[in-house]
Design a protein around this motif. Structure first.
Motif: not given
Length: 229
Positions: A103-123
């Motif tokens: 699950l974590d590897v899939q989360c990372a794959r999807l987040a790298s493609a789908r996360a917004t810039d704001a979400e990455i900045e928050a992380l």
């Protein structure tokens, strides 16, 4: 160790009255949070009467909450002892990490493609705060920020089925992750993951996520079971 009534009861009352959830679920959430935080440790007895007095509720919702927590794996019933916080076996820990690999590897794959810039900045801000907590030696803050970091990733994947699959596991995962005492290693990998996400590098993000699960597993084995391999 049997929990004793304390000033925590006042805070518990306030928390219980804060939402419109059924009372048994509010009591369950509060008890789960206390187990994850380490207020109750594996093997501690959870006595209905004492917990009810602490929380200012009857024993019925406490009993129902403990039944829910049994289903989630946080507590177990032991003959002649009653309900205790679950004592995790190595197989239990490995089962959780085996699920995390997928699950974590899939989360990372999807987040790298789908996360917004704001979400990455928050992380990235969570990672910054964790680094600051490490510098001042605040292990409690590090644990909270580690939980916030891992809670954010499923949301960043923007996949409701994946998030709902992870949701019932998150509490147990956070519980296990709090066992480690080498946060600097995990925080460095958090930073690497943020960098991979910011570059939208799907394979790099997946690689860091996989290494992070392996690192977490090894650290938990060392702390909980004395394994050093």
């Amino acid at each position: 160790m049997t929990p004793q009534p304390s000033s925590a009861g006042t805070a518990a009352d306030a928390t219980i009255g804060a939402t419109h959830q059924p009372l048994r679920e509010r009591v369950r959430d509060l008890l789960r949070d206390r187990i994850v935080r380490g207020d109750f440790v594996p093997g501690d007895r959870l006595v209905e009467r004492v917990l009810a007095e602490e929380m200012g509720v009857s024993r019925v919702p406490v009993r129902e909450a403990l039944t829910l927590l049994k289903g989630e794996g946080f507590v177990q019933e032991v003959p002649r002892r009653g309900v205790i916080v679950t004592v995790l076996a190595k197989e239990d820990v490995d089962d959780l990490f085996d699920v995390r690999v997928a699950l974590d590897v899939q989360c990372a794959r999807l987040a790298s493609a789908r996360a917004t810039d704001a979400e990455i900045e928050a992380l990235a801000a969570i990672a910054d705060d964790a680094d600051a907590a490490l510098a001042r030696g605040d292990l409690g803050a590090i644990a909270e920020l580690n939980q916030a970091f891992h809670d954010a990733l499923p949301r960043m994947a923007h996949n409701r089925i994946l998030a709902s699959t992870l949701e019932p596991l998150e509490g147990r995962l956070h519980w296990v992750l709090r066992q480690n005492r080498s946060p600097e290693i995990l925080l460095r990998e958090h930073r690497e993951l943020v960098e991979a996400l910011a570059k939208r590098d799907v394979e790099a993000a997946a690689d860091v996520a996989l290494r992070h699960v392996d690192t977490s597993r090894a650290l938990c084995h060392e702390i909980m079971f004395g394994d050093e391999d």
